[in-house]
Scaffold this motif. Structure first.
Motif, mmCIF file in Angstrom:
data_model
loop_
_atom_site.group_PDB
_atom_site.id
_atom_site.type_symbol
_atom_site.label_atom_id
_atom_site.label_comp_id
_atom_site.label_asym_id
_atom_site.label_seq_id
_atom_site.Cartn_x
_atom_site.Cartn_y
_atom_site.Cartn_z
ATOM 1 N N ALA A 407 -1.161 3.643 7.541
ATOM 2 C CA ALA A 407 -0.956 4.158 6.180
ATOM 3 C C ALA A 407 0.046 3.294 5.417
ATOM 4 C CB ALA A 407 -0.470 5.604 6.244
ATOM 5 N N LEU A 408 1.117 2.884 6.090
ATOM 6 C CA LEU A 408 2.107 2.020 5.434
ATOM 7 C C LEU A 408 1.485 0.673 5.064
ATOM 8 C CD1 LEU A 408 5.263 2.748 7.617
ATOM 9 C CD2 LEU A 408 4.908 3.391 5.228
ATOM 10 N N SER A 409 0.689 0.123 5.964
ATOM 11 C CA SER A 409 0.027 -1.152 5.668
ATOM 12 C C SER A 409 -0.972 -0.986 4.524
ATOM 13 C CB SER A 409 -0.694 -1.679 6.910
ATOM 14 O OG SER A 409 0.228 -1.973 7.929
ATOM 15 N N PHE A 410 -1.693 0.132 4.522
ATOM 16 C CA PHE A 410 -2.659 0.384 3.452
ATOM 17 C C PHE A 410 -1.966 0.473 2.089
ATOM 18 C CE2 PHE A 410 -4.988 3.422 0.767
ATOM 19 C CZ PHE A 410 -6.164 2.720 0.617
ATOM 20 N N LEU A 411 -0.745 1.046 2.096
ATOM 21 C CA LEU A 411 0.021 1.157 0.848
ATOM 22 C C LEU A 411 0.729 -0.151 0.491
ATOM 23 C CD1 LEU A 411 1.604 4.683 1.435
ATOM 24 C CD2 LEU A 411 -0.240 4.115 -0.153
ATOM 25 N N GLY A 412 0.540 -1.172 1.332
ATOM 26 C CA GLY A 412 1.190 -2.457 1.060
ATOM 27 C C GLY A 412 2.641 -2.476 1.464
ATOM 28 N N LEU A 413 3.073 -1.535 2.329
ATOM 29 C CA LEU A 413 4.478 -1.430 2.722
ATOM 30 C C LEU A 413 4.688 -1.788 4.187
ATOM 31 C CD1 LEU A 413 5.178 1.957 0.915
ATOM 32 C CD2 LEU A 413 5.755 -0.326 0.107
ATOM 33 N N GLY A 414 3.655 -2.255 4.853
ATOM 34 C CA GLY A 414 3.794 -2.625 6.255
ATOM 35 C C GLY A 414 4.282 -4.055 6.412
ATOM 36 N N ASP A 415 4.172 -4.545 7.638
ATOM 37 C CA ASP A 415 4.558 -5.927 7.916
ATOM 38 C C ASP A 415 3.645 -6.858 7.114
ATOM 39 O OD1 ASP A 415 4.824 -8.514 9.096
ATOM 40 O OD2 ASP A 415 5.732 -7.573 10.842
ATOM 41 N N PRO A 416 4.235 -7.695 6.239
ATOM 42 C CA PRO A 416 3.375 -8.535 5.381
ATOM 43 C C PRO A 416 2.701 -9.673 6.134
ATOM 44 C CG PRO A 416 5.688 -9.047 5.012
ATOM 45 C CD PRO A 416 5.667 -7.888 5.956
ATOM 46 N N PHE A 417 3.145 -9.964 7.367
ATOM 47 C CA PHE A 417 2.595 -11.117 8.085
ATOM 48 C C PHE A 417 1.516 -10.724 9.088
ATOM 49 C CE2 PHE A 417 6.975 -12.169 6.921
ATOM 50 C CZ PHE A 417 6.744 -13.296 6.149
ATOM 51 N N LEU A 418 1.677 -9.569 9.730
ATOM 52 C CA LEU A 418 0.769 -9.189 10.810
ATOM 53 C C LEU A 418 -0.605 -8.772 10.284
ATOM 54 C CD1 LEU A 418 2.677 -7.023 13.441
ATOM 55 C CD2 LEU A 418 1.483 -9.181 13.805
ATOM 56 N N PRO A 419 -1.675 -9.273 10.911
ATOM 57 C CA PRO A 419 -3.000 -8.750 10.571
ATOM 58 C C PRO A 419 -3.230 -7.428 11.308
ATOM 59 C CG PRO A 419 -3.197 -10.577 12.128
ATOM 60 C CD PRO A 419 -1.730 -10.404 11.845
ATOM 61 N N THR A 420 -3.315 -6.359 10.588
ATOM 62 C CA THR A 420 -3.503 -5.038 11.205
ATOM 63 C C THR A 420 -4.684 -4.326 10.561
ATOM 64 O OG1 THR A 420 -2.045 -3.944 9.614
ATOM 65 C CG2 THR A 420 -1.008 -4.858 11.590
ATOM 66 N N TRP A 421 -5.096 -3.230 11.168
ATOM 67 C CA TRP A 421 -6.224 -2.466 10.622
ATOM 68 C C TRP A 421 -5.874 -1.913 9.236
ATOM 69 C CZ3 TRP A 421 -6.635 0.497 15.896
ATOM 70 C CH2 TRP A 421 -7.207 -0.351 16.841
ATOM 71 N N GLY A 422 -4.652 -1.445 9.072
ATOM 72 C CA GLY A 422 -4.239 -0.940 7.765
ATOM 73 C C GLY A 422 -4.247 -2.036 6.715
ATOM 74 N N LYS A 423 -3.865 -3.250 7.113
ATOM 75 C CA LYS A 423 -3.873 -4.380 6.170
ATOM 76 C C LYS A 423 -5.299 -4.724 5.754
ATOM 77 C CE LYS A 423 -1.176 -7.582 4.267
ATOM 78 N NZ LYS A 423 -2.150 -7.956 3.250
ATOM 79 N N VAL A 424 -6.227 -4.625 6.691
ATOM 80 C CA VAL A 424 -7.632 -4.882 6.352
ATOM 81 C C VAL A 424 -8.118 -3.847 5.330
ATOM 82 C CG1 VAL A 424 -9.991 -4.948 7.247
ATOM 83 C CG2 VAL A 424 -8.143 -5.953 8.570
ATOM 84 N N LEU A 425 -7.738 -2.586 5.537
ATOM 85 C CA LEU A 425 -8.130 -1.542 4.583
ATOM 86 C C LEU A 425 -7.481 -1.775 3.223
ATOM 87 C CD1 LEU A 425 -7.944 1.589 6.924
ATOM 88 C CD2 LEU A 425 -9.995 0.627 5.876
ATOM 89 N N ASN A 426 -6.232 -2.238 3.221
ATOM 90 C CA ASN A 426 -5.547 -2.547 1.961
ATOM 91 C C ASN A 426 -6.270 -3.684 1.230
ATOM 92 O OD1 ASN A 426 -3.225 -4.593 0.802
ATOM 93 N ND2 ASN A 426 -2.884 -2.456 0.227
ATOM 94 N N ASP A 427 -6.647 -4.734 1.967
ATOM 95 C CA ASP A 427 -7.378 -5.854 1.361
ATOM 96 C C ASP A 427 -8.733 -5.386 0.832
ATOM 97 O OD1 ASP A 427 -5.303 -7.544 1.964
ATOM 98 O OD2 ASP A 427 -6.208 -8.307 3.809
ATOM 99 N N ALA A 428 -9.397 -4.501 1.607
ATOM 100 C CA ALA A 428 -10.703 -3.989 1.185
ATOM 101 C C ALA A 428 -10.578 -3.185 -0.109
ATOM 102 C CB ALA A 428 -11.308 -3.126 2.283
#
Length: 474
Positions: A407-428
């Motif tokens: 959820a944090l990665s999806f909101l753009g508040l997670g680790d900016p470097f790590l590729p994670t599932w939440g980051k993929v959802l944020n990019d999508a």
């Protein structure tokens, strides 16, 4: 199944395998662990970060935002794969000849690419990358394409603008004008504006199709010939043709042409490590704090209970959002903050109730009678006794922390470097995946998140029945 409590790891695992939910949970967890090991072994951490944060230039030869190859099962058509042909790599279908022009220092470089196009749809793009060597005047290039139906398409001659020039064939207006003019002259048709460069190159020509803007794919052997007039004895030209497909790899690509399997693979160890660490550390700390409070009682217990009640009503997520918004955080900082904000959680209340009942057990009274210290009783006599009932809760809490990180990665508040599932959802989300029909981009990380949640939920359910004999009788 026995109604007596099970003790020992081996006995617990054996008992766990007698429950369908336990077997299913273990199977999914084994898959996720194998998935994680494969990710770490095949794509080391530094390489994964470099690839995922690399610019679009790194992935320029990948198609943009296309689904995985297995997607064509649902489409029902054979979708094109990416075809790469490079004159610097001698392989079947690639040839190059250099012919000096007598009486001059000029030479004629002829490069021929042959490929078999047997797909049911058009490519998504076509680019030609040139690598020229010259000292003064750049090469003059002429491109012709011989189609399976015998027609030869010709692109007007042009001069390279730089040694590493590129022809973005599928978006070039000059290319489209040349192809449309050829089709109009050959078939006497008023070529529809709906036909783009790729349809005019790979489409099966007919007067009606050209005017309606609807051409079926012309399958067969294509030959692309590049002829370049080079000036100077040391001049030369190499070329690479990339015909981009409509599907790519096991997971597809995003709008920056990055293969999604990198983030999907690395999302597994990140999610498992984050969820297990947060749940394990939080549960252990809560157990120790609750045991100390319940054992000593009085002011100590009262202070711990009041702090716990305050923590339970504090909004958890806004704190994390504020910290992530004001500070540059990595996954370890996020993990530390999550643990700190979870120490005085609801688990303290349930653990305290367990300790209060154990305090009255005869063996505790015996320990006090022979002079055992408070710390000895807490850490050697009480805590080992309450660990088994806590384990199902510990396992069951893992999905919550996994979803929190996502959820944090999806909101753009997670680790900016790590590729994670939440980051993929944020990019999508930022790439308008659902709006544009890129469902695979959202479904793949979502399914992996749900699998993780199911694995720990099934395990927690089975363990709860094992360590609590009364549940097994229900």
């Amino acid at each position: 199944m026995s109604s007596r409590p099970v003790s020992g790891i081996k006995a617990t695992l054996k008992e766990l395998l007698t429950y369908k939910s336990g077997v299913l949970g273990l199977a999914i967890l084994a898959f996720l662990v194998a998935f994680s090991i494969y990710a770490v072994v095949t794509i080391p951490y530094d390489q994964a970060i470099k690839l995922w944060r690399g610019s679009e230039d790194i992935w320029i030869e990948n198609p943009r935002a296309v689904p995985p190859e297995w997607w064509e099962i649902f489409v029902g058509r054979k979708l094109p794969r990416t075809i790469k042909l490079d004159s610097r790599i001698q392989t079947f279908g690639v040839s190059k000849a250099v012919t000096p022009i007598a009486g001059t220092d000029m030479k004629l470089v002829s490069i021929s690419f042959m490929f078999d196009y047997q797909y049911d749809d058009y490519p998504s793009e076509l680019n030609i990358f040139f690598h020229a060597k010259y000292t003064k005047d750049p090469p003059i290039v002429k491109i012709t394409i011989q189609r399976p139906d015998g027609l030869t398409l010709e692109i007007p001659r042009f001069s390279l603008r730089a040694p590493n020039d590129s022809l973005y064939y599928s978006i070039s207006e000059e290319v489209r004008k040349a192809l449309a003019l050829y089709a109009a002259t050959k078939y006497g048709a008023n070529v529809s504006d709906l036909l783009d460069q790729l349809e005019l190159t790979f489409g099966k020509y007919s007067r009606e199709g050209l005017e309606k803007g609807n051409l079926p794919v012309e399958k067969g052997i294509y030959r692309m010939n590049i002829e370049a007039t080079c000036f100077g004895e040391d001049s030369d030209l190499e070329a690479k043709v990339v015909i981009y497909g409509q599907v790519y790899g096991p997971a597809g690509t995003d709008n920056l042409r990055r293969p999604l399997e990198i983030a999907l693979l690395w999302g597994a160890p990140v999610a498992l490590a984050f969820g297990l660490t947060a749940s394990l550390v939080t549960s252990m700390l809560q157990m120790i704090i609750a045991t100390i409070g319940a054992w000593y009682g009085g002011v100590v217990d009262s202070v711990i209970q009041r702090i716990t009640e305050v923590y339970m009503i504090l909004p958890f997520l806004p704190f994390l959002i504020i910290i992530a918004a004001f500070y540059k955080v990595d996954i370890w900082v996020i993990l530390t903050v999550v643990i700190v904000l979870s120490i005085f959680g609801a688990g303290i209340k349930s653990t305290r109730a367990l300790v209060l009942s154990i305090k009255e057990y005869p063996y505790i009274e015996a320990a006090k009678a022979y002079g055992a210290s408070d710390w000895r009783i807490i850490f050697l006599y009480i805590i080992p006794k309450i660990i088994p009932p806590i384990v199902p809760g510990l396992i069951g809490a893992v999905p919550g922390y996994v979803f929190l990180e996502a959820a944090l990665s999806f909101l753009g508040l997670g680790d900016p470097f790590l590729p994670t599932w939440g980051k993929v959802l944020n990019d999508a989300y930022n790439g308008g995946a659902l709006y544009r029909g890129y469902y695979y981009w959202v479904l793949e990380p979502s399914i992996l998140l749900m699998l993780t949640a199911f694995a720990f939920a099934f395990l927690g359910f089975a363990l709860d029945r094992i360590v609590n004999p009364r549940l097994r009788e229900m």
